[in-house]
Design a protein around this motif. Structure first.
Motif, PDB file in Angstrom:
ATOM      1  N   GLN A 168       0.813  -1.212   0.000  1.00  0.00           N
ATOM      2  CA  GLN A 168       0.000   0.000   0.000  1.00  0.00           C
ATOM      3  C   GLN A 168       0.851   1.268   0.000  1.00  0.00           C
ATOM      4  N   PRO A 169       0.275   2.395  -0.415  1.00  0.00           N
ATOM      5  CA  PRO A 169       0.984   3.679  -0.309  1.00  0.00           C
ATOM      6  C   PRO A 169       1.190   4.048   1.159  1.00  0.00           C
ATOM      7  N   VAL A 170       2.380   4.519   1.496  1.00  0.00           N
ATOM      8  CA  VAL A 170       2.697   4.807   2.896  1.00  0.00           C
ATOM      9  C   VAL A 170       3.516   6.080   3.024  1.00  0.00           C
TER      10      VAL A 170
ATOM     11  N   VAL B  35      11.004   3.610  13.830  1.00  0.00           N
ATOM     12  CA  VAL B  35      10.459   3.787  12.486  1.00  0.00           C
ATOM     13  C   VAL B  35       8.938   3.781  12.589  1.00  0.00           C
ATOM     14  N   CYS B  36       8.325   4.701  11.897  1.00  0.00           N
ATOM     15  CA  CYS B  36       6.867   4.773  11.795  1.00  0.00           C
ATOM     16  C   CYS B  36       6.470   4.537  10.353  1.00  0.00           C
ATOM     17  N   VAL B  37       5.535   3.612  10.149  1.00  0.00           N
ATOM     18  CA  VAL B  37       4.960   3.361   8.832  1.00  0.00           C
ATOM     19  C   VAL B  37       3.476   3.671   8.925  1.00  0.00           C
ATOM     20  N   ALA B  38       3.030   4.654   8.163  1.00  0.00           N
ATOM     21  CA  ALA B  38       1.637   5.105   8.223  1.00  0.00           C
ATOM     22  C   ALA B  38       0.994   4.978   6.842  1.00  0.00           C
ATOM     23  N   PRO B  39       0.114   3.988   6.654  1.00  0.00           N
ATOM     24  CA  PRO B  39      -0.595   3.891   5.378  1.00  0.00           C
ATOM     25  C   PRO B  39      -1.328   5.174   5.047  1.00  0.00           C
ATOM     26  N   ARG B  40      -1.264   5.583   3.799  1.00  0.00           N
ATOM     27  CA  ARG B  40      -1.928   6.816   3.383  1.00  0.00           C
ATOM     28  C   ARG B  40      -3.420   6.563   3.178  1.00  0.00           C
TER      29      ARG B  40
ATOM     30  N   ARG C  50      23.117   5.415  12.472  1.00  0.00           N
ATOM     31  CA  ARG C  50      22.301   4.216  12.268  1.00  0.00           C
ATOM     32  C   ARG C  50      20.912   4.583  11.746  1.00  0.00           C
ATOM     33  N   ALA C  51      20.357   5.696  12.218  1.00  0.00           N
ATOM     34  CA  ALA C  51      19.050   6.122  11.723  1.00  0.00           C
ATOM     35  C   ALA C  51      19.119   6.434  10.232  1.00  0.00           C
ATOM     36  N   ALA C  52      20.184   7.103   9.802  1.00  0.00           N
ATOM     37  CA  ALA C  52      20.339   7.438   8.385  1.00  0.00           C
ATOM     38  C   ALA C  52      20.469   6.173   7.542  1.00  0.00           C
ATOM     39  N   GLU C  53      21.196   5.185   8.045  1.00  0.00           N
ATOM     40  CA  GLU C  53      21.325   3.914   7.322  1.00  0.00           C
ATOM     41  C   GLU C  53      19.964   3.244   7.155  1.00  0.00           C
ATOM     42  N   LEU C  54      19.171   3.240   8.224  1.00  0.00           N
ATOM     43  CA  LEU C  54      17.847   2.629   8.161  1.00  0.00           C
ATOM     44  C   LEU C  54      16.954   3.385   7.180  1.00  0.00           C
ATOM     45  N   ALA C  55      17.005   4.715   7.212  1.00  0.00           N
ATOM     46  CA  ALA C  55      16.184   5.518   6.295  1.00  0.00           C
ATOM     47  C   ALA C  55      16.551   5.228   4.847  1.00  0.00           C
ATOM     48  N   THR C  56      17.844   5.086   4.565  1.00  0.00           N
ATOM     49  CA  THR C  56      18.284   4.784   3.201  1.00  0.00           C
ATOM     50  C   THR C  56      17.785   3.419   2.760  1.00  0.00           C
ATOM     51  N   THR C  57      17.880   2.440   3.649  1.00  0.00           N
ATOM     52  CA  THR C  57      17.400   1.091   3.340  1.00  0.00           C
ATOM     53  C   THR C  57      15.907   1.091   3.037  1.00  0.00           C
ATOM     54  N   LEU C  58      15.139   1.792   3.857  1.00  0.00           N
ATOM     55  CA  LEU C  58      13.685   1.810   3.667  1.00  0.00           C
ATOM     56  C   LEU C  58      13.290   2.578   2.409  1.00  0.00           C
ATOM     57  N   ALA C  59      14.026   3.637   2.104  1.00  0.00           N
ATOM     58  CA  ALA C  59      13.732   4.384   0.878  1.00  0.00           C
ATOM     59  C   ALA C  59      13.871   3.485  -0.350  1.00  0.00           C
ATOM     60  N   GLU C  60      14.844   2.595  -0.308  1.00  0.00           N
ATOM     61  CA  GLU C  60      15.054   1.679  -1.431  1.00  0.00           C
ATOM     62  C   GLU C  60      13.994   0.579  -1.457  1.00  0.00           C
ATOM     63  N   ARG C  61      13.748  -0.024  -0.295  1.00  0.00           N
ATOM     64  CA  ARG C  61      12.864  -1.189  -0.258  1.00  0.00           C
ATOM     65  C   ARG C  61      11.385  -0.822  -0.375  1.00  0.00           C
ATOM     66  N   LEU C  62      11.035   0.391  -0.005  1.00  0.00           N
ATOM     67  CA  LEU C  62       9.626   0.805  -0.036  1.00  0.00           C
ATOM     68  C   LEU C  62       9.353   1.819  -1.146  1.00  0.00           C
ATOM     69  N   ALA C  63      10.246   1.938  -2.093  1.00  0.00           N
ATOM     70  CA  ALA C  63      10.117   2.951  -3.152  1.00  0.00           C
ATOM     71  C   ALA C  63       8.762   2.940  -3.853  1.00  0.00           C
ATOM     72  N   PRO C  64       8.204   1.785  -4.223  1.00  0.00           N
ATOM     73  CA  PRO C  64       6.905   1.806  -4.916  1.00  0.00           C
ATOM     74  C   PRO C  64       5.786   2.436  -4.073  1.00  0.00           C
ATOM     75  N   GLY C  65       5.745   2.087  -2.783  1.00  0.00           N
ATOM     76  CA  GLY C  65       4.702   2.632  -1.917  1.00  0.00           C
ATOM     77  C   GLY C  65       4.919   4.089  -1.564  1.00  0.00           C
ATOM     78  N   LEU C  66       6.167   4.531  -1.588  1.00  0.00           N
ATOM     79  CA  LEU C  66       6.462   5.933  -1.278  1.00  0.00           C
ATOM     80  C   LEU C  66       6.087   6.859  -2.429  1.00  0.00           C
ATOM     81  N   ASP C  67       6.106   6.320  -3.626  1.00  0.00           N
ATOM     82  CA  ASP C  67       5.675   7.088  -4.808  1.00  0.00           C
ATOM     83  C   ASP C  67       6.381   8.442  -4.901  1.00  0.00           C
ATOM     84  N   GLY C  68       7.696   8.425  -4.695  1.00  0.00           N
ATOM     85  CA  GLY C  68       8.471   9.653  -4.829  1.00  0.00           C
ATOM     86  C   GLY C  68       8.630  10.464  -3.560  1.00  0.00           C
ATOM     87  N   ARG C  69       7.907  10.122  -2.511  1.00  0.00           N
ATOM     88  CA  ARG C  69       8.048  10.850  -1.248  1.00  0.00           C
ATOM     89  C   ARG C  69       9.301  10.367  -0.515  1.00  0.00           C
ATOM     90  N   GLU C  70       9.908  11.262   0.234  1.00  0.00           N
ATOM     91  CA  GLU C  70      11.113  10.920   0.985  1.00  0.00           C
ATOM     92  C   GLU C  70      10.769  10.164   2.262  1.00  0.00           C
TER      93      GLU C  70
END
Length: 285
Positions: free
Chosen positions: A224-226, A279-284, A238-258
């Protein structure tokens, strides 16, 4: 002045410029460091100040806004032309802030829809932003409040801490639950469930904890979009590393959002201690 105004509290972790742009009013909680009482914010209690106090074993506690603080704001908004307020706050299971807003709502003339987001941190912020989105789309105050509640309920908040001692001291986790992470070299992963901090898993190393946080965040997002945010207290790398990993793995759901990444607010930081990564994941909607 808009007909309906959204109010939240400082634990929602909304950047000041974003809150101002969306017309969201923010009420600060307070941090007590030693004998000094400070409002949460850049001119008072900051994450760095709290982290250093905890390292130095200076007593740190937090305090909710008094009902009178909310009542004063609600009256000021009414005097400026507001007809309703949607007041979105952190979990009532973890703070009396929601109760203060409820009590204040009984003292003022205009309708105030008080929402317990059931969450902490940016998950509450996302709920407040959703309320603003509904109002911008022409929705009513009641519709905005329902949407904020639903956004909070759908969000997943997961975090890793170096120790459960700060949560136990602050009364946000019982002594029995704190034993969950007391074994030598065990790193606890926690989550927000029904408005409370509860244990999720134990892992052996900090590196594994961060990897597991990424896995759990990807599971929570699904297809889903998140919106996704990573927060930390004195653990920026470590937070920056996690953010980079999630940006890559969740790219389709992020739809261009950071993937947002930043330091946790001072109030929440006081209860989790240095080293925390969340980490917070909030479905749109």
């Amino acid at each position: 002045m808009p007909r309906v105004v959204v109010v939240t509290d400082s634990t929602a972790s909304l950047p000041a410029d974003l809150a101002e742009a969306r017309g969201i009013r923010v009420v600060p909680l307070q941090v007590v460091i030693g004998a000094k009482v400070l409002d949460e914010g850049p001119d008072g209690a900051t994450p760095d100040v709290v982290a250093q106090a905890l390292r130095d074993f200076v007593p740190v506690s937090t305090s909710r806004p008094a009902p009178a603080v909310f009542a004063e704001l609600y009256r000021r908004l009414e005097a400026d032309g507001a007809e309703e307020v949607v007041s979105v706050h952190l979990s009532g299971e973890m703070s009396g802030t929601f109760e203060s807003a409820q009590l204040a709502a009984l003292e003022v003339g205009l309708p105030v829809h008080v929402v317990d987001s059931g969450q902490v941190g940016i998950a509450t912020g996302y709920a407040a932003l959703t309320a603003a989105d509904v109002l911008d789309g022409g929705g009513s105050g009641e519709e905005a409040a329902r949407a904020a509640l639903a956004r909070g309920e759908s969000a997943s908040s997961l975090f890793y801490v170096d120790t459960l001692e700060y949560l136990r001291r602050g009364g946000r986790m019982g002594a029995a639950a704190a034993l969950f992470g007391s074994a030598l070299s065990v790193k606890p992963l926690l989550e927000i469930s029904e408005g409370r901090v509860v244990p999720r898993e134990r892992v052996r190393t900090a590196s594994r904890a961060l990897a597991r946080l990424a896995e759990l965040a990807v599971e929570a997002a699904g297809e889903q979009p998140v919106d996704v945010c990573v927060a930390h207290l004195a653990n920026a790398e470590r937070a920056a590393e996690l953010a980079t990993t999630l940006a890559e793995r969740l790219a389709p759901g992020l739809d261009g959002r950071e993937v947002m990444c930043g330091e946790l607010g001072a109030v929440l930081g006081a209860h989790v201690g240095p080293g925390m990564v969340a980490v917070c994941v909030a479905p749109r909607p």
